[in-house]
Design an enzyme around this catalytic site. Structure first.
Site: not given
Ligand code: RBF
Ligand code: MG
Length: 387
Positions: A17, A19, A254, A312, A315, A317, A337, A342
């Site tokens: 497809d 658009d 947290k 989000e 970093l 470090h 990915r 989860f």
């Molecule tokens: N949140 C999800 O709900 N599913 C994810 O697959 C997921 N993957 C993440 C991968 C990375 C590298 C980071 C840094 C965050 C990911 N998060 C994901 C977000 C995570 O739930 C969120 O940063 C914390 O809840 C802080 O708000």
């Molecule tokens: Mg379409």
């Protein structure tokens, strides 16, 4: 040796497809309709976009005339909007992964067809701005070349006929529900790439629902696999984003022990809407602290089901103190990915740590490490704007 999983039905051709699947026309629609409706004293509401997805031009126009109670006929509306629309075709962006996909199948000699509800001249107009696309399609079928548009199977059946193959050996890639319905009614295997967020549960008739074209695994359909993945990462065309670090929802450190340095999405809605949600990585610079490896998620965090698409970055470090308000710049160089849900917070945390290990290792590879010296990470910030 592991036993190979049984393949789904084998495909020898791909029917795409246009658009919403290969090109990002949603932004264009908002742009054109926003301006047009304001002349009638109405305001374009992006939420109406679903009424147009996958529809024939006539149906989409009728839906808008009705939704906004416009004082014109559907045909008058189409005549008024068409020139506004076509003059913007040159600005349409390819969906992330579209060029890669076309080059890949083209390079492997997999026949490709383009099958869209748009009239054929519009299809050709839109793709004329995309280098190498027209030559890549052995067949193009427009909505004006068959008796009825999607969700009728006509367009797909006609494409298979012109490709000279059985419908059952075609793989369809579609973003809309009417399009998925059409592909299934034609007896084809259908991968859905929904163009509206958080709607994947509505695509139950598709054989697979993926988050973006970056996630397509052609080998599942017996087609040649992509060969550009490196150690669990996909190199992408680098893109850039920056601004002051803001307080996120406070869950990062947290609840998860993963302190992300969230960026405000203000002023970045276009960039954000152009990039599929998912887990990416790259380099980050804090104005007073230097350059660091970074892994990040973009999207709605399915586990928390956020109302907004957020960025989000984590970093990589150990910082002694918080740095809210500090200028942060990111160059994003690779994809890992799609975001996932989860069954427990522990499994979410474990997955994010796996992302961290993948990103840390990959960023030492030359294809990614050179971006550490990207000029965007060096240039100075004046009056809060990036020059
Ligand atoms: N949140 C999800 O709900 N599913 C994810 O697959 C997921 N993957 C993440 C991968 C990375 C590298 C980071 C840094 C965050 C990911 N998060 C994901 C977000 C995570 O739930 C969120 O940063 C914390 O809840 C802080 O708000
Ligand atoms: Mg379409």
């Amino acid at each position: 040796m592991s036993i190979a999983k049984p393949l789904k039905k084998l495909a020898s051709c791909v029917i795409l497809d246009l658009d919403g699947t290969l090109i990002n026309t949603d932004a264009l629609l908002s742009d054109v309709l926003g301006g047009f409706l304001s002349k009638y004293g109405k305001q374009w509401d992006g939420r109406e976009v679903h009424k147009t997805l996958g529809k024939t031009p006539l149906e989409a126009a009728a839906a808008i005339v009705e939704a906004y109670d416009l004082p014109c006929t559907t045909n008058e509306f189409i005549s008024a909007i068409n020139p506004l629309y076509s003059e913007k075709w040159c600005n349409i962006k390819a969906q992330p992964g579209a060029n890669r996909l076309i080059k890949h199948f083209g390079g492997h000699g997999v026949p490709m067809a383009l099958a869209s509800n748009s009239p054929r001249v519009n299809i050709e107009g839109k793709i004329s701005f995309r280098q190498g696309w027209k030559e890549s399609f052995s067949v193009i079928i427009g909505g004006d070349e068959v008796a009825s548009g999607k969700p009728s199977p006509d367009i797909y059946l006609e494409a298979a006929k012109k490709l000279n193959v059985e419908p059952s050996s075609c793989l369809v890639i579609e973003d809309s529900i009417p399009g998925v319905t059409a592909g299934k009614a034609a007896g084809m295997e259908v991968v859905a790439v929904p163009s509206i967020p958080k709607q994947s549960h509505l695509y139950t008739s598709a054989d697979e629902v993926i988050n973006s074209l970056l996630d397509l695994k052609p080998e599942k359909w017996g087609l040649p696999p992509f060969q550009d993945w490196v150690d669990g990462t996909l190199p992408i065309e680098s893109w850039y984003i920056g601004g002051p670090v803001i307080k996120g929802l406070g869950r990062g450190s947290k609840v998860l022990g993963i302190p992300t340095a969230n960026l405000s999405t203000e002023g970045y809605s276009t960039v954000l809407s152009e990039h599929p949600s998912g887990v990416y990585f790259g380099w980050a610079r804090l104005s007073t602290k230097g350059v660091f490896k970074m892994v990040m998620s973009i999207g709605w965090n399915p586990y928390f089901n956020n109302p907004e698409k957020t960025i989000e970055p984590w970093l990589l470090h150990d910082f002694a103190e918080d740095f809210y308000g500090e200028d942060l710049r990111l160059v994003i160089v690779g994809y890992i990915r799609p975001e996932a849900n989860f069954s427990s917070i522990e499994s979410l945390i474990a997955k994010i740590h796996e992302d961290r290990r993948i990103a840390e290792k990959a960023l030492d590879l030359p294809i990614y490490s050179t971006y550490r010296d990207d000029p965007y990470l060096k240039s100075c910030v004046k009056d809060g704007s990036h020059l």
